[in-house]
Design a protein around this motif. Structure first.
Motif, PDB file in Angstrom:
ATOM      1  N   ALA A   1      -9.664  -3.716   6.121  1.00  0.00           N
ATOM      2  CA  ALA A   1      -8.612  -4.569   5.575  1.00  0.00           C
ATOM      3  C   ALA A   1      -7.509  -4.823   6.592  1.00  0.00           C
ATOM      4  O   ALA A   1      -6.975  -5.941   6.672  1.00  0.00           O
ATOM      5  CB  ALA A   1      -8.024  -3.930   4.319  1.00  0.00           C
TER       6      ALA A   1
ATOM      7  N   GLN B   1     -11.296   2.677   1.681  1.00  0.00           N
ATOM      8  CA  GLN B   1     -11.374   2.388   3.111  1.00  0.00           C
ATOM      9  C   GLN B   1     -10.460   3.298   3.926  1.00  0.00           C
ATOM     10  O   GLN B   1     -10.757   3.602   5.088  1.00  0.00           O
ATOM     11  CB  GLN B   1     -11.011   0.920   3.365  1.00  0.00           C
ATOM     12  CG  GLN B   1     -11.995  -0.083   2.794  1.00  0.00           C
ATOM     13  CD  GLN B   1     -11.567  -1.507   3.090  1.00  0.00           C
ATOM     14  OE1 GLN B   1     -10.722  -1.750   3.946  1.00  0.00           O
ATOM     15  NE2 GLN B   1     -12.151  -2.462   2.374  1.00  0.00           N
ATOM     16  N   ARG B   2      -9.370   3.746   3.343  1.00  0.00           N
ATOM     17  CA  ARG B   2      -8.386   4.536   4.090  1.00  0.00           C
ATOM     18  C   ARG B   2      -8.602   6.048   3.952  1.00  0.00           C
ATOM     19  O   ARG B   2      -7.764   6.814   4.427  1.00  0.00           O
ATOM     20  CB  ARG B   2      -6.969   4.187   3.614  1.00  0.00           C
ATOM     21  CG  ARG B   2      -6.532   2.769   3.968  1.00  0.00           C
ATOM     22  CD  ARG B   2      -5.019   2.638   3.837  1.00  0.00           C
ATOM     23  NE  ARG B   2      -4.326   3.746   4.486  1.00  0.00           N
ATOM     24  CZ  ARG B   2      -4.084   3.832   5.792  1.00  0.00           C
ATOM     25  NH1 ARG B   2      -4.497   2.865   6.603  1.00  0.00           N
ATOM     26  NH2 ARG B   2      -3.435   4.873   6.291  1.00  0.00           N
TER      27      ARG B   2
ATOM     28  N   SER C   1      -8.849   0.540   9.293  1.00  0.00           N
ATOM     29  CA  SER C   1      -9.636   0.088   8.153  1.00  0.00           C
ATOM     30  C   SER C   1     -10.018  -1.376   8.321  1.00  0.00           C
ATOM     31  O   SER C   1      -9.384  -2.127   9.080  1.00  0.00           O
ATOM     32  CB  SER C   1      -8.841   0.276   6.866  1.00  0.00           C
ATOM     33  OG  SER C   1      -7.661  -0.508   6.896  1.00  0.00           O
TER      34      SER C   1
ATOM     35  N   ASN D   1     -10.690  -0.236  -3.791  1.00  0.00           N
ATOM     36  CA  ASN D   1     -11.444  -0.560  -2.583  1.00  0.00           C
ATOM     37  C   ASN D   1     -10.628  -0.255  -1.335  1.00  0.00           C
ATOM     38  O   ASN D   1     -11.131   0.326  -0.356  1.00  0.00           O
ATOM     39  CB  ASN D   1     -11.852  -2.042  -2.629  1.00  0.00           C
ATOM     40  CG  ASN D   1     -12.854  -2.390  -1.544  1.00  0.00           C
ATOM     41  OD1 ASN D   1     -13.350  -1.508  -0.833  1.00  0.00           O
ATOM     42  ND2 ASN D   1     -13.174  -3.662  -1.430  1.00  0.00           N
ATOM     43  N   LEU D   2      -9.362  -0.612  -1.329  1.00  0.00           N
ATOM     44  CA  LEU D   2      -8.506  -0.338  -0.160  1.00  0.00           C
ATOM     45  C   LEU D   2      -8.299   1.162   0.022  1.00  0.00           C
ATOM     46  O   LEU D   2      -8.282   1.658   1.166  1.00  0.00           O
ATOM     47  CB  LEU D   2      -7.162  -1.039  -0.337  1.00  0.00           C
ATOM     48  CG  LEU D   2      -7.186  -2.581  -0.342  1.00  0.00           C
ATOM     49  CD1 LEU D   2      -5.789  -3.129  -0.606  1.00  0.00           C
ATOM     50  CD2 LEU D   2      -7.725  -3.119   0.982  1.00  0.00           C
TER      51      LEU D   2
ATOM     52  N   LEU E   1       0.805  -1.209   0.000  1.00  0.00           N
ATOM     53  CA  LEU E   1       0.000   0.000   0.000  1.00  0.00           C
ATOM     54  C   LEU E   1       0.845   1.269   0.000  1.00  0.00           C
ATOM     55  O   LEU E   1       0.464   2.281  -0.592  1.00  0.00           O
ATOM     56  CB  LEU E   1      -0.943   0.007   1.202  1.00  0.00           C
ATOM     57  CG  LEU E   1      -2.178  -0.905   1.109  1.00  0.00           C
ATOM     58  CD1 LEU E   1      -3.039  -0.744   2.342  1.00  0.00           C
ATOM     59  CD2 LEU E   1      -2.991  -0.584  -0.139  1.00  0.00           C
TER      60      LEU E   1
END
Length: 547
Positions: free
Chosen positions: A417, A359-360, A415, A355-356, A341
């Motif tokens: 994840a 979320q962040r 998050s 998507n990640l 990331l």
């Protein structure tokens, strides 16, 4: 000026007056007195008139000739054996002792030992050091007035924990017994599995104050004599006051102190100890400790379980591979997530990356702070679950993980994840069968996360290279820690990551046992199954009959 400076230096070098040190009241070389009263006074004063010290004095003979005393520690002695085999015999079975002239103090003492005491083991004592050792070990001391010697009768007992099922190393098909805190009970459990006169046990006491019993067990003819000599030298160099458990012995005899990896193998299963003894290793038992030490240890050994040898080789190999993969997930899972990331988002598929990133958006912390926060929270929950009472500990672990994880995601602190990654890492760590290896992996995981936060995949690669180099440099009593991978020994890799069928594992580990390396009959073909050997014997017998 120089003379004044010299006087100042001499004054500073004068030894300072030290505070009073504790001095033992018992002299190591002081012999027993001829007077029974003096001996009893010495014993009582040395033990501080302890409430658990029991002294039973009486007279023997018809008419009464000599005073005799039995001394024991309440709670360490079997009172049934004490009453039936010692005190009752001393007070009643004295029909032949009638004349004082025929039985002096020494003759009376030897008559007691040879004709009256029916205890299994009776040893002579001549000084107070030996007397206190046997007394505090649970034996009963018998003293005769007028004689400067005594007897130590083996009547140990008291409340001891019974043999129970293993807690940390449970299995489905294997035996269900585990070691206890009694050294004699533990060695007897090994004797039941290895009925060979070559199974030797050497015992000694370590610790000037605790005098803890330590037993070294090995199979003569299989173990390497150089390994035995090295272990004896390391145990002989231990000059400590106390030995509270096997961890004290482990830290003193380990090859390397500054390493996260465990270099001494610990187990609670007798079948595991028996298997390692038959491979040429040495087992160190410590009294009052249910986890003996096995040396030398290798890295691969910590990923094997006793159940691997009770299942078929196909399933055992699959489970070993599963443990290795889980170990890599535990060690590198969070760090890879951070590296992808932060530094290498191009390696993530675009839909997943979007998507990640979504979320962040509302997370106020950098990803490394988020990961450290979640890992630290999980470690707190794990420690709380272990230290809390068992009924409460499970509830704390489950409710704490669910409530805190859901609340943290809802509050925008972490998050979803990250919660998944930390949970998967925690679950993977539970597949590592031995707790010492799990602890080492937990510590190394934090270092990998920090390297990943600074350098990405390059930092993880650097950390792995440094870790492998450090592991290759380790030795466990002269044996390479990464054997049989470094150095590469193909014959020993039949029982490493994969487990071959038992007929194919005809040799013991080459670096461990250098005396008797073959397990099976040397006339049997290597890799031949018992069925093939039986068929070959039948064919040879048929050919001889035809001839």
């Amino acid at each position: 000026m120089n003379s004044a400076w010299n006087r100042l230096i001499k004054k500073s070098r004068k030894p300072k007056k030290m505070p009073l040190q504790y001095e033992e009241t018992t002299s190591n070389d002081e012999t027993l007195h001829s007077s029974l009263a003096e001996n009893l006074t010495k014993i009582k004063n040395s033990l501080g008139n302890s409430g658990d010290l029991v002294v039973r004095d009486f007279k023997m003979g018809k008419p009464f000739l000599r005073k005799v005393a039995s001394i024991y520690i309440n709670g360490l002695t079997d009172k049934e054996i004490l009453g039936n085999s010692i005190i009752e015999r001393l007070m009643n079975d004295v029909e032949m002792i009638k004349e004082e002239a025929s039985y002096g103090p020494s003759e009376l003492g030897m008559y007691i030992k040879e004709h009256i005491l029916t205890i299994t083991n009776v040893g002579e004592i001549k000084n107070f050091d030996k007397l206190f050792f046997h007394l505090l070990s649970g034996e009963t001391i018998v003293l005769v007035d007028g004689w400067n010697q005594g007897f130590a009768c083996a009547a140990q007992g008291g409340d001891l924990r019974a043999i129970s099922e293993p807690v940390a190393e449970s299995s489905v098909r294997g035996p269900r017994d585990s070691f206890t805190e009694s050294l004699i009970t533990n060695t007897a459990m090994i004797r039941r599995r290895i009925k060979s006169p070559n199974l030797w046990l050497e015992t000694k006491e370590i610790g000037t104050i605790t005098q803890t019993g330590v037993g070294m067990m090995y199979v003569k003819g299989i173990v390497n004599d150089k390994l035995l000599t090295e272990i004896k030298e390391r145990l002989g160099k231990m000059e400590v006051d106390e030995v509270q458990g096997s961890n004290t012995i482990e830290e003193w005899i380990s090859d390397e102190t500054w390493t996260p990896w465990p270099t001494v193998f610990i187990t609670e299963r007798p079948d595991v100890v028996a298997g390692n003894l038959l491979e040429g290793r040495v087992v160190i038992f410590v009294n009052e400790t249910p986890t003996p030490l096995i040396v030398p240890a290798t890295w691969n050994q910590f990923f094997q379980t006793a159940e691997d040898y009770y299942l078929r080789w196909t399933m055992s190999s699959f489970l070993r591979m599963l443990r290795i993969i889980s170990f890599l997930i535990t060690l590198l899972g969070p760090s890879l997530f951070i590296a992808f990331l932060s530094f290498h988002p191009e390696l993530i598929p675009t839909p997943l990356l979007i998507n990640l990133a979504a979320q962040r958006q509302n997370i106020p912390f950098p990803i490394i702070i988020e990961a450290l926060l979640m890992e630290f929270t999980f470690e707190v929950l794990r420690e709380a679950g272990v230290r809390m009472p068992r009924p409460v500990g499970q509830a704390v672990s489950i409710v704490g993980a669910l409530v805190l994880g859901e609340a943290a995601v809802s509050a925008g602190i972490v998050s979803s994840a990250m919660v998944i990654v930390v949970a998967a890492t925690a679950i993977a760590s539970f597949t590592i069968p031995h707790y010492a290896m799990t602890d080492a992996t937990r510590l190394l995981r934090f270092g990998m996360m920090i390297l990943a936060s600074f350098f990405g995949l390059y930092g993880i690669g650097l950390g792995v290279i440094m870790l492998v180099a450090h592991t290759c440099s380790l030795r466990s009593f002269g044996i390479p820690y990464l054997a049989p991978f470094a150095p590469a020994i193909l014959a020993d890799q039949k029982d490493s990551i994969f487990r071959f069928p038992l007929p194919f594992m005809s040799k013991r580990p080459r670096l461990i046992s250098q005396v008797k390396t073959k397990r099976t009959n040397p006339n049997q073909d290597r890799g031949a199954s018992p069925r093939e050997g039986k068929m070959k014997n039948q064919e040879s017998k048929r050919d001889s009959d035809e001839t």
